[in-house]
Write a protein that holds these residues in place. Sequence first.
Motif, PDB file in Angstrom:
ATOM      1  N   PHE A 170     -19.223  71.805  62.993  1.00  0.00           N
ATOM      2  CA  PHE A 170     -18.991  71.270  64.332  1.00  0.00           C
ATOM      3  C   PHE A 170     -18.256  72.266  65.220  1.00  0.00           C
ATOM      4  N   SER A 171     -17.413  73.091  64.604  1.00  0.00           N
ATOM      5  CA  SER A 171     -16.517  73.929  65.406  1.00  0.00           C
ATOM      6  C   SER A 171     -17.265  74.934  66.267  1.00  0.00           C
ATOM      7  N   ARG A 172     -18.543  75.173  65.969  1.00  0.00           N
ATOM      8  CA  ARG A 172     -19.211  76.174  66.800  1.00  0.00           C
ATOM      9  C   ARG A 172     -19.786  75.586  68.086  1.00  0.00           C
ATOM     10  N   TYR A 173     -19.804  74.249  68.200  1.00  0.00           N
ATOM     11  CA  TYR A 173     -20.467  73.668  69.352  1.00  0.00           C
ATOM     12  C   TYR A 173     -19.662  73.621  70.645  1.00  0.00           C
ATOM     13  N   PRO A 174     -18.309  73.469  70.571  1.00  0.00           N
ATOM     14  CA  PRO A 174     -17.588  73.468  71.854  1.00  0.00           C
ATOM     15  C   PRO A 174     -17.914  74.699  72.684  1.00  0.00           C
ATOM     16  N   ARG A 175     -18.035  75.826  72.025  1.00  0.00           N
ATOM     17  CA  ARG A 175     -18.328  77.066  72.736  1.00  0.00           C
ATOM     18  C   ARG A 175     -19.718  77.010  73.372  1.00  0.00           C
ATOM     19  N   LEU A 176     -20.664  76.535  72.580  1.00  0.00           N
ATOM     20  CA  LEU A 176     -22.044  76.433  73.056  1.00  0.00           C
ATOM     21  C   LEU A 176     -22.102  75.596  74.330  1.00  0.00           C
ATOM     22  N   ARG A 219     -19.591  74.743  76.331  1.00  0.00           N
ATOM     23  CA  ARG A 219     -18.804  75.340  77.408  1.00  0.00           C
ATOM     24  C   ARG A 219     -19.612  76.412  78.137  1.00  0.00           C
ATOM     25  N   ASP A 220     -20.210  77.309  77.369  1.00  0.00           N
ATOM     26  CA  ASP A 220     -20.974  78.397  77.977  1.00  0.00           C
ATOM     27  C   ASP A 220     -22.100  77.857  78.830  1.00  0.00           C
ATOM     28  N   PHE A 221     -22.743  76.816  78.304  1.00  0.00           N
ATOM     29  CA  PHE A 221     -23.846  76.259  79.067  1.00  0.00           C
ATOM     30  C   PHE A 221     -23.350  75.663  80.383  1.00  0.00           C
ATOM     31  N   CYS A 222     -22.208  74.970  80.304  1.00  0.00           N
ATOM     32  CA  CYS A 222     -21.671  74.345  81.508  1.00  0.00           C
ATOM     33  C   CYS A 222     -21.363  75.392  82.565  1.00  0.00           C
ATOM     34  N   GLY A 260     -23.617  74.818  85.733  1.00  0.00           N
ATOM     35  CA  GLY A 260     -22.907  73.989  86.702  1.00  0.00           C
ATOM     36  C   GLY A 260     -22.844  72.525  86.314  1.00  0.00           C
ATOM     37  N   LYS A 261     -23.403  72.188  85.139  1.00  0.00           N
ATOM     38  CA  LYS A 261     -23.243  70.809  84.672  1.00  0.00           C
ATOM     39  C   LYS A 261     -21.831  70.637  84.144  1.00  0.00           C
ATOM     40  N   LYS A 262     -21.395  69.404  84.137  1.00  0.00           N
ATOM     41  CA  LYS A 262     -20.070  69.140  83.576  1.00  0.00           C
ATOM     42  C   LYS A 262     -20.245  68.264  82.342  1.00  0.00           C
ATOM     43  N   ILE A 263     -19.822  68.802  81.216  1.00  0.00           N
ATOM     44  CA  ILE A 263     -20.030  68.067  79.965  1.00  0.00           C
ATOM     45  C   ILE A 263     -18.782  68.144  79.100  1.00  0.00           C
ATOM     46  N   ASP A 264     -18.357  66.997  78.608  1.00  0.00           N
ATOM     47  CA  ASP A 264     -17.300  66.952  77.603  1.00  0.00           C
ATOM     48  C   ASP A 264     -17.953  66.770  76.247  1.00  0.00           C
ATOM     49  N   LEU A 265     -17.549  67.599  75.295  1.00  0.00           N
ATOM     50  CA  LEU A 265     -18.052  67.415  73.939  1.00  0.00           C
ATOM     51  C   LEU A 265     -16.952  66.733  73.138  1.00  0.00           C
ATOM     52  N   VAL A 266     -17.248  65.538  72.668  1.00  0.00           N
ATOM     53  CA  VAL A 266     -16.263  64.813  71.862  1.00  0.00           C
ATOM     54  C   VAL A 266     -16.677  64.956  70.406  1.00  0.00           C
ATOM     55  N   ILE A 267     -15.757  65.446  69.591  1.00  0.00           N
ATOM     56  CA  ILE A 267     -16.077  65.637  68.176  1.00  0.00           C
ATOM     57  C   ILE A 267     -15.248  64.677  67.345  1.00  0.00           C
ATOM     58  N   SER A 315     -29.673  67.958  74.132  1.00  0.00           N
ATOM     59  CA  SER A 315     -28.860  66.997  74.875  1.00  0.00           C
ATOM     60  C   SER A 315     -28.250  67.661  76.099  1.00  0.00           C
ATOM     61  N   VAL A 316     -27.771  68.881  75.906  1.00  0.00           N
ATOM     62  CA  VAL A 316     -27.114  69.601  76.977  1.00  0.00           C
ATOM     63  C   VAL A 316     -28.113  69.901  78.091  1.00  0.00           C
ATOM     64  N   ASP A 317     -29.284  70.314  77.698  1.00  0.00           N
ATOM     65  CA  ASP A 317     -30.244  70.796  78.677  1.00  0.00           C
ATOM     66  C   ASP A 317     -31.041  69.652  79.310  1.00  0.00           C
ATOM     67  N   HIS A 318     -31.560  68.760  78.485  1.00  0.00           N
ATOM     68  CA  HIS A 318     -32.414  67.699  79.011  1.00  0.00           C
ATOM     69  C   HIS A 318     -31.699  66.370  79.134  1.00  0.00           C
ATOM     70  N   GLY A 319     -30.737  66.139  78.248  1.00  0.00           N
ATOM     71  CA  GLY A 319     -30.106  64.821  78.210  1.00  0.00           C
ATOM     72  C   GLY A 319     -29.197  64.583  79.397  1.00  0.00           C
ATOM     73  N   ILE A 320     -28.160  65.387  79.515  1.00  0.00           N
ATOM     74  CA  ILE A 320     -27.169  65.197  80.569  1.00  0.00           C
ATOM     75  C   ILE A 320     -27.738  65.671  81.910  1.00  0.00           C
ATOM     76  N   GLU A 321     -27.579  64.841  82.929  1.00  0.00           N
ATOM     77  CA  GLU A 321     -28.097  65.171  84.246  1.00  0.00           C
ATOM     78  C   GLU A 321     -27.083  66.051  84.985  1.00  0.00           C
ATOM     79  N   PRO A 322     -27.539  66.761  86.034  1.00  0.00           N
ATOM     80  CA  PRO A 322     -26.601  67.516  86.864  1.00  0.00           C
ATOM     81  C   PRO A 322     -25.624  66.559  87.545  1.00  0.00           C
ATOM     82  N   PRO A 323     -24.417  67.035  87.918  1.00  0.00           N
ATOM     83  CA  PRO A 323     -23.363  66.160  88.442  1.00  0.00           C
ATOM     84  C   PRO A 323     -23.817  65.302  89.623  1.00  0.00           C
ATOM     85  N   GLU A 324     -24.571  65.919  90.585  1.00  0.00           N
ATOM     86  CA  GLU A 324     -24.971  65.150  91.777  1.00  0.00           C
ATOM     87  C   GLU A 324     -25.812  63.949  91.354  1.00  0.00           C
TER      88      GLU A 324
END
Lengths: 704, 148
Positions: A390-396, A398-401, A405-412, A438-447
């Motif tokens: 799991f520890s490698r995903y916060p970075r993934l 974060r970098d994507f965000c 410009g999407k805003k995503i919290d990763l809860v582990i 999930s990051v790319d298709h799942g979560i929508e842009p903030p607007e």
Amino acid sequence: MGQDKNLGIELDDFLEFYLLDSQEQVEKLGSGLLELEKDTDNIAIINELFRSAHSLKGASGTMGFTPIVELTHAAEDLLEKLRQGKMAVTNEIIDVLLAVTDRLKLMLAQVEQKVPITEEYNDLTSQMKALSETGALTESNFSPARQDVVNQAENLLIEFPLTFSERQILEEAQAANKAIYQINVTVAPDALMKSVRAVMVMQRLEAYGTVVKMFPSLDELDNNDQHKIHILLTTMELPEEIRADILEISEILDVKVLNYAYAVSQNGFAVENKAEVQAESPATHNEPPKAAGQGKINSPAGLEPGQINKNKVHTIRVDTDRMDNLINLVGEMVITRTRLVKIGNDLKDTNQNVSLVNSLNDTNVYLGRLMSELQESVMRLRMVPIGTVFSRYPRLVRDFCRKSGKKIDLVIKGEETELDKTVIEMIGDPLTHIIRNSVDHGIEPPEQRLAVGKDKTGVITLDAYHEGNHIAIIVSDDGAGLDLEKIREKGRQNGLIAENEELSERDLTNLIFHPGFSTADKITDISGRGVGMDVVKKAITNLGGLIDVQTKKGEGTSFIIRLPLTLAIIQALLVELGEEIYAVPLSSVVETLLVNTKEIKTVGGLQMVQIRGNTLPLLSLRQKFDLPEREEEVEEVYVVVVGLGDKNVGLIVDELQGQQEIVIKSLGDLNGIPGIAGATILGDGKVTLILDIGSLIQDVLISR
Amino acid sequence: MQEEQMVTFSLGSEEFGVDIMKVQEIIRIPPITRVPKAPDFIEGVINLRGNVIPVVNLRVRFGMLPGEETDLSRIIVLQIDNKIFGVRVDGVTEVMRLSSDSIEPPPPIALGLDASFIRGVGKIGDRLLILLELDKIMDGELMNEETA
């Protein structure tokens, strides 16, 4: 690469350890930086980062990897500035330090491949230099949190009754630019002979510098039931090293190393502003972690509990081959014991010397108990907490965000859930893929999120927990959900759905696991190359697991992965088919039934039976395994109901033989035969095949 | 003169030889567990001191009629490319040396069995020995499985 030719051979032996350790430190740096980004005032995290950079530098210096030394040295300088509070943590600093960890990974990869390090690093070092020169703050800019830490420290400092000669030593030390520390040592209250502990502490400290004073004295310690020792030390060494060393002594609960500011003018006692408090150990850490923003002030160093645990775990590294060999041997012993039991029982039937046979059998029972304990302990050796993956995903994320410009919290959650090492190694890539999706298709842009009344920050939850004999891993997002219409359309285009065929929502969602199926309109950098979910599914099936997806339009998507706990030793139900015996993993057995043959109906070529109002598809194992039907007519047949997730199938067998622990053996070249997961050796030395429930269930469900 | 050491065995009336360096051991026939859905030439799996290894029935592999199990039947355990497997034969005859001179390339129309398993033919007096190359004996299995 500046590796000394003469030392080359010797250092080679250490290379493996160096790599393991350095990779770990780089990981620590990476995850620490992400924490620091959220909690910029946390001095404990900065200390931790500094320590990692420092030990990385040290180890690389010994090995002669100059580029790594120079890069970590620059990072260390920058961290030192943060540590002293001369600079505030900014996004730029985090960015450049994260870039450093990436570069270090590349360099270490080159080290691992035994090629010279060619990775450039001057760009990063000059960036860091620029940052540490321009970003400097004045002392007055201390953050309030830091001030609180100082206040806390004040209370911990005590006034030592110093003699004239002791003052002289302190003054000399000050003149020689040595640090003066007050070291507070907490001995376990129930420890016998506390003075012995104190002497051990003193002996260790002597190695670092000069012990000026100890309070209370040794006599007082044993007589007055004191368990806190205060020591004054002058040294050139780093406080964290001293602390770590002393903590190694048994029955020492906690060690704090504080800057003891000695000033001649003020009656020999004062507290300097920069007093620094080292982390508390878990033994004294009885405060529950509080909400971010205030909790960190109260517990002096604000370390997250998990982080402390990581430091405290005492581990040794063992070659996995050796470990597997051990596990194999234990497996052999288990089999041998079942043979012993059989011999014991045979003897009982034939032998006259009853008492001797009985004591043999008693011993066998005891041996059995020991064996199962031994087996369990050995198996636990292979278990690794899933947090390492799991520890490698916060970075993934974060970098994507930052990129999109999407805003995503990763809860582990559930990172302490343990899984077999092999599973851990194999699960990383499929999980990465799902999270990317999930990051790319799942979560929508903030607007878009705001427009539909959601919080602009999306949440992806990564969770793992035990579920019976399985581990469930869940990746869920609160994004837009799968577009079922699009999937249907796509399915029609690809010919996966017939023109007039209507699929249930569930079947529709599962279409995404078909090869080459992607609903993404455009191909992005993150995911959507059309290879994907089918590979994920294949990887998970190979591990004996199942993957399922649940989605609700507008509310989000969850991927549920179920994996077997361990791959080596399992409980199994032995079933008979004529002369042949097969093992059914007990973890997949829901129940066993005796079914009247008249109740079995054939619907569309598939046998079914009604059980408690539900239709249960049946599979005749004789048929499946090309055995002739039974000669004698039977009124009732045994049915072993097996299930993975919520899919159940009944297996028709001749007889149930009972349950037993079995050691899974590979079939080597024969692996991959449908319906067979592996083999095992029973007490009589015969090989028995283990059923692959996942593939059997899939067979039945597909043929529907 | 170059010599090769061979383990020779019989299948029906034919005599075969395999390179002794590839033979790990020769054992009597233990209980064999059938593996359903495996290629037909896989007779099953056996327990070789705690390891599960597949056994190839060479008669079936070479398209001969199946034979009865006798006192002479054996399994030759081979180790090829780190893979361990057994081949079942009617009987092991001897270990012999064969000079390289007396080995001839396989005839174009090979004695009714797949030519890719034959390395050559050895002549000892009036005896004819078929020298086998068993490296690929297990390979067919994967192909069979995929085309099945």
